[in-house]
Every structure is written in structure tokens, then in C-alpha cells.
Design an enzyme around this catalytic site. Structure first.
Site, PDB file in Angstrom:
ATOM      1  N   THR A 176      -5.562  -1.252   7.021  1.00 41.99           N
ATOM      2  CA  THR A 176      -5.621  -2.704   7.122  1.00 41.99           C
ATOM      3  C   THR A 176      -7.000  -3.161   7.573  1.00 41.99           C
ATOM      4  O   THR A 176      -7.291  -4.356   7.561  1.00 41.99           O
ATOM      5  CB  THR A 176      -4.567  -3.211   8.125  1.00 41.99           C
ATOM      6  OG1 THR A 176      -4.750  -2.548   9.379  1.00 41.99           O
ATOM      7  CG2 THR A 176      -3.158  -2.910   7.614  1.00 41.99           C
ATOM      8  N   LYS A 181       0.838  -1.210   0.000  1.00 41.57           N
ATOM      9  CA  LYS A 181       0.000   0.000   0.000  1.00 41.57           C
ATOM     10  C   LYS A 181       0.871   1.258   0.000  1.00 41.57           C
ATOM     11  O   LYS A 181       0.603   2.202  -0.744  1.00 41.57           O
ATOM     12  CB  LYS A 181      -0.930  -0.012   1.224  1.00 41.57           C
ATOM     13  CG  LYS A 181      -1.932  -1.155   1.206  1.00 41.57           C
ATOM     14  CD  LYS A 181      -2.917  -1.077   2.358  1.00 41.57           C
ATOM     15  CE  LYS A 181      -2.264  -1.313   3.700  1.00 41.57           C
ATOM     16  NZ  LYS A 181      -1.721  -2.689   3.824  1.00 41.57           N
ATOM     17  N   THR A 182       1.898   1.275   0.814  1.00 43.90           N
ATOM     18  CA  THR A 182       2.792   2.437   0.850  1.00 43.90           C
ATOM     19  C   THR A 182       3.532   2.586  -0.467  1.00 43.90           C
ATOM     20  O   THR A 182       3.696   3.703  -0.982  1.00 43.90           O
ATOM     21  CB  THR A 182       3.788   2.301   2.012  1.00 43.90           C
ATOM     22  OG1 THR A 182       3.061   2.231   3.243  1.00 43.90           O
ATOM     23  CG2 THR A 182       4.728   3.492   2.058  1.00 43.90           C
ATOM     24  N   ASP A 228      -1.325   6.880   6.230  1.00 36.72           N
ATOM     25  CA  ASP A 228      -1.248   5.459   6.565  1.00 36.72           C
ATOM     26  C   ASP A 228      -2.113   5.172   7.795  1.00 36.72           C
ATOM     27  O   ASP A 228      -2.260   6.026   8.667  1.00 36.72           O
ATOM     28  CB  ASP A 228       0.206   5.085   6.857  1.00 36.72           C
ATOM     29  CG  ASP A 228       0.454   3.594   6.731  1.00 36.72           C
ATOM     30  OD1 ASP A 228      -0.477   2.865   6.334  1.00 36.72           O
ATOM     31  OD2 ASP A 228       1.586   3.164   7.027  1.00 36.72           O
ATOM     32  N   ARG A 252       6.574  -8.306   1.861  1.00 44.42           N
ATOM     33  CA  ARG A 252       7.423  -7.835   2.961  1.00 44.42           C
ATOM     34  C   ARG A 252       8.075  -9.014   3.676  1.00 44.42           C
ATOM     35  O   ARG A 252       9.266  -8.980   4.002  1.00 44.42           O
ATOM     36  CB  ARG A 252       6.609  -7.001   3.943  1.00 44.42           C
ATOM     37  CG  ARG A 252       7.430  -6.463   5.122  1.00 44.42           C
ATOM     38  CD  ARG A 252       6.564  -5.661   6.065  1.00 44.42           C
ATOM     39  NE  ARG A 252       6.037  -4.474   5.412  1.00 44.42           N
ATOM     40  CZ  ARG A 252       5.029  -3.743   5.907  1.00 44.42           C
ATOM     41  NH1 ARG A 252       4.431  -4.122   7.033  1.00 44.42           N
ATOM     42  NH2 ARG A 252       4.609  -2.672   5.283  1.00 44.42           N
TER      43      ARG A 252
END
Length: 382
Positions: free
Chosen positions: A186, A92-93, A137, A245
């Protein structure tokens, strides 16, 4: 200062931590996990794709977002606000930074927990430049006063600054240049409907396939100058929970193992030995996952058992079990959530090499019919 981006110590809005005094950050000062070293931050920044065409996986979201950005470029106007939702670690980032790069605009980065007062948000918004991207975020964790201010800013591009208190308070409208908000969450269900409806585009990121993770790891191994064998890369990808990640983290740990043991190639034996050392098994379960399953099967006969009781049994907080271990275990079919609590599936008993006792939820011949399921699956107690 150009384009609303602080140029460094010469700008009086530039803070000592490499960001703005209002608590937000420029893209070059991206914050990662609090315990990450400077080397980890450098590696994470280096591995991020910078263009939409380089972003692997998420084909549907990528195509939809590409259309939105291309239309905005042709109109020479900022695109609609974008909401990105999905589990942690899926990009997302990275997508927020890609949006800014595709628009050739600066990006300001902050988070919901950092904005606890309307004044915090007003300080960020009042310094925005035209076309700039504001990345929020964990947007679902903003305070309610800040959310209400954001409604007006996103829709009418203005904020009302309250001066004074009580009956003598005065609202001064402050006009804002057009900008684009990119929100990441999230837990999209926690977003209030009025805020969620103000995003013109909503993209949900799903877990990645092993094939997509292999592409990501192959690219990142080249960037990190790691000599990697295809079989070793595939082994890492298959144990990465569908999350880039985690895949990148495991790649670095396998590299460390190979270097320490004098094997400078990340091959299949090195990947298997390193991942076993770090308690990541062939299905991607780690220490906490297996502890939860073992507690369910060995201490509670397969369940059902309440979340709090299960957390005490494994020595963790209920939130940790619910948010870290449980989603993956449920998604992979090792555990089910029932109205009476958590229960182990036949797959959990099989994975642990245990035989379920007669009459337990997992004692059947692998059929879902043996689980304590009902039409209320998804709701649970405890």
C-alpha cells in the site's frame, strides 16, 4: 505432497492453523482481517474472481498483466516477478491468486510483518517448487536482513544459509528452482530501490469508478443469492469510496437491513435507510470522516491545524486519521494538506451545512484561491 503444496495433516510441514510451519499459507487458507468471522472468510473467498477475464475494472493493469502471463506461458517459463501497489481493498490479493490460477501453479501466501528474520524467509524459499507463486503481502514491512536475502533469491534463485557465528561462520549456497514473487504494498515509496528494481512488472491499482463497482456488486449479489434492484446497487456503489472491499461489505449490511425489515429486495429505499443507519452518507463519508471535518471547521475555524492536534480532537490515533480518513478526504477535495497543517476546503463547509467565518480558508466563493496553498503543497507539518 505434490507441487510444493502441503496436502494436510499427513504432511509434516503442515501447521495446526491450516498452513505451513514456517508461517506462510496456502491459497485455501487466506487470512483476512483478524476480527473476521468464519462466515466472512467464506464469503470473501467465494466472491473473488478466479480468472483475469473475470476481474472487473483496472483495464490497463489487467491488459499489461495478461500480456506478461501469456508470454510466460508461451515460453513455458515462470513470468517476471510482479509488484502490485495501491490502496487497501482494490484487489491486490485477488490478482495474486489469479496469477497463480492463470499459470496453473500453486500459491504460497505470507506477509512482510511475518518475516522478521532472514531465517523465516529462508524456510519459505527452501520449500518452494518450480514455477510456484510466492505472494508477499505488505512487502514493504519486511525486515532489512530478509529483504537482502530476497534480492539474491529473486535475481539468482539461490540463498546463502549462514551456519555458525563469528569468524567461524560459513555461508552455504542453496539453489532454488525458478519461481515467481508477487509483492503487494500500500506504500510503494517505502520499498528500497534495489528491491523495487527486481520486479519485472509493476502495476498500480487505482480506485474504481461507480460503473465498475456496479458490475462487481451485481455479480456478487448473484453469487450471494441476493435479489438486488439496479437503483439500490448503484446507491451502494456510489457510497463505496471506489473500493470493492467496502462495496461488498456495504452490500451485505444492506442485505441484513432488508431481511430484518421484511424487505427481501435490496432496492433504493433499503440501501438509503441501511447506509444512513451505518453512518455512510451520500458522498461515502463515515463517522470518522465527518468527525475530522467537524473538528476542522467547528473547533479550529477551518485550519490549518497539525495532525496530532486534529487526532486528539476526534479521539483517534494520528496514524488512524492519516491513513484511514485523510486519503479519502483529500482525494474528494474536502481537505488539503499545507505546510502549516490540515485545512478544510470550501466543499467541507458546504457538505456540513456550515458557513465559514470571514477570513477562514473556506470563506471564499468556492475558489481554491482562498485555501492556504503554496508551491509546497504535499509537504506538511504537525
Amino acid at each position: 505432497m505434490t507441487g510444493g503444496v502441503p496436502e494436510g495433516p499427513g504432511d509434516d510441514r503442515w501447521g495446526s492453523d491450516g498452513g505451513w510451519d514456517d508461517g506462510s499459507l496456502d491459497a485455501t487458507a487466506r487470512v483476512v482481517d483478524a476480527d473476521s468471522s468464519e462466515e466472512e472468510r467464506r464469503i470473501e473467498a467465494a466472491l473473488r474472481p478466479r480468472r483475469l477475464t473475470d476481474f472487473p475494472g483496472q483495464q490497463r493493469v489487467r491488459d499489461q498483466l495478461g500480456l506478461v502471463l501469456e508470454a510466460a506461458r508461451r515460453r513455458q517459463a515462470p513470468p517476471d516477478h510482479v509488484l502490485l501497489s495501491g490502496p487497501p481493498g482494490l484487489g491486490k490479493t485477488t490478482l495474486a491468486m489469479i496469477i497463480a490460477a492463470e499459470l496453473e501453479q500453486p500459491i504460497r501466501i505470507t506477509s512482510g510483518p511475518a518475516i522478521q528474520h532472514a531465517g523465516d524467509l529462508a524456510a519459505v524459499l527452501s520449500s518452494m517448487s518450480e514455477g510456484e507463486v510466492l505472494f508477499l503481502d505488505e512487502i514493504h514491512r519486511m525486515s532489512r536482513p530478509a529483504e537482502e536475502m530476497l534480492y539474491l533469491a529473486m535475481e539468482d534463485f539461490r540463498v546463502d544459509v549462514i551456519v555458525g557465528k563469528g569468524p567461524g561462520a560459513t555461508a552455504i549456497p542453496l539453489e532454488l528452482p525458478p519461481f515467481t514473487v508477487v509483492g503487494a504494498t500500500t506504500r510503494s515509496g517505502l520499498l528500497p530501490a534495489p528491491l523495487r528494481d527486481r520486479f519485472g512488472f509493476t502495476g498500480h491499482l487505482d480506485f474504481y469508478s461507480t460503473e465498475d463497482l456496479v458490475k462487481i456488486l451485481t455479480r456478487n449479489a448473484t453469487l450471494l443469492e441476493i435479489e438486488a434492484d439496479p437503483a439500490g446497487v448503484e446507491q451502494i456503489a456510489s457510497r463505496s469510496r471506489g473500493t470493492p472491499r467496502i462495496a461488498n461489505r456495504l452490500l451485505r449490511r444492506v442485505r441484513d437491513w432488508a431481511q430484518v425489515h421484511g424487505r427481501h429486495v435490496v432496492d433504493l429505499p433499503a440501501a438509503e435507510a441501511a447506509l444512513d443507519l451505518f453512518d455512510v452518507d451520500a458522498r461515502g463519508l463515515d463517522r470518522l470522516d465527518r468527525a475530522v471535518l467537524e473538528a476542522l471547521c467547528q473547533r479550529f475555524g477551518g485550519g490549518p491545524v497539525g495532525l496530532s492536534t486534529l487526532a486528539v480532537a476526534v479521539g483517534e490515533e494520528p496514524d488512524t486519521v492519516e491513513t484511514v480518513a485523510e486519503p479519502f478526504l483529500v482525494r474528494e477535495g474536502f481537505m488539503v494538506r499545507t505546510p502549516r497543517g490540515r485545512a478544510a476546503s470550501p466543499l467541507a463547509w458546504q457538505h456540513l451545512g456550515l458557513t465559514p467565518p470571514q477570513g477562514s480558508p473556506g470563506a471564499g466563493a468556492g475558489s481554491q484561491d482562498t485555501l492556504p496553498l503554496s508551491g509546497d503543497v504535499g509537504r506538511f507539518s504537525g
